[in-house]
Design an enzyme around this catalytic site. Structure first.
Site, mmCIF file in Angstrom:
data_model
loop_
_atom_site.group_PDB
_atom_site.id
_atom_site.type_symbol
_atom_site.label_atom_id
_atom_site.label_comp_id
_atom_site.label_asym_id
_atom_site.label_seq_id
_atom_site.Cartn_x
_atom_site.Cartn_y
_atom_site.Cartn_z
ATOM 1 C CD GLU A 98 -2.477 1.221 2.628
ATOM 2 O OE1 GLU A 98 -2.643 2.308 3.234
ATOM 3 O OE2 GLU A 98 -2.886 -0.013 3.175
ATOM 4 N NE ARG A 107 -4.336 14.456 4.068
ATOM 5 C CZ ARG A 107 -4.950 14.266 2.835
ATOM 6 N NH1 ARG A 107 -4.166 13.205 1.971
ATOM 7 N NH2 ARG A 107 -5.737 14.840 2.145
#
Length: 147
Positions: A98, A107
């Protein structure tokens, strides 16, 4: 010869113009060129694709079986929502990494959840465009150790 599929998800076709404060100014074409040069230097084949459509990404993952030795997936927002991509990766039985340009853990909280990580051999996040080279090296190393 070793072959790696680099698969990019939604909105990554807008790199360089979309939120440059988060994703930088490098375009996806720049990243592809960088990755192809890296693959040629290190002696492996590379297939590089992007789609904004979940089904197209799933089809590319399915097609990778028997053609590629590993998959690097920047699933973008689908990372946090797509059980279908997770299942597709799992069904190929190919190692997957990934990848994210930004540090998703710094975030919004919804970005901290990854369905892809559950079936990936590793995650590379937050290094911008050079993260693609890190992912290629990590996959190459993983495949060489698995031989």
């Amino acid at each position: 010869m070793m072959s790696i599929l680099v698969l990019n998800g939604p909105n990554l076709n807008l790199l360089g113009i979309r939120q440059p404060e988060v994703y930088g100014h490098t375009t996806l074409a720049d990243i592809e060129s960088m990755c192809r040069e890296h693959a040629a230097t290190h002696g492996f084949d590379l297939d590089f694709k992007q789609s904004n459509h979940e089904g197209v990404l799933i089809d590319a993952i399915h097609a990778a079986r028997g053609q590629h030795d590993g998959i690097i997936l920047n699933a973008a927002a689908y990372t946090h929502t797509s059980i279908a991509l997770m299942d597709a990766l799992s069904s190929t039985q190919l190692p997957a990494i990934e990848l994210h340009l930004s540090n998703v853990h710094a975030r919004e909280p919804f970005r901290h959840v990854s369905y892809i990580a559950r079936v990936a051999v590793g995650v590379i996040s937050g290094f911008g465009a050079p993260g693609y080279l890190l992912a290629l090296d990590a996959m190459r190393g993983h495949l060489e150790r698995s031989e």
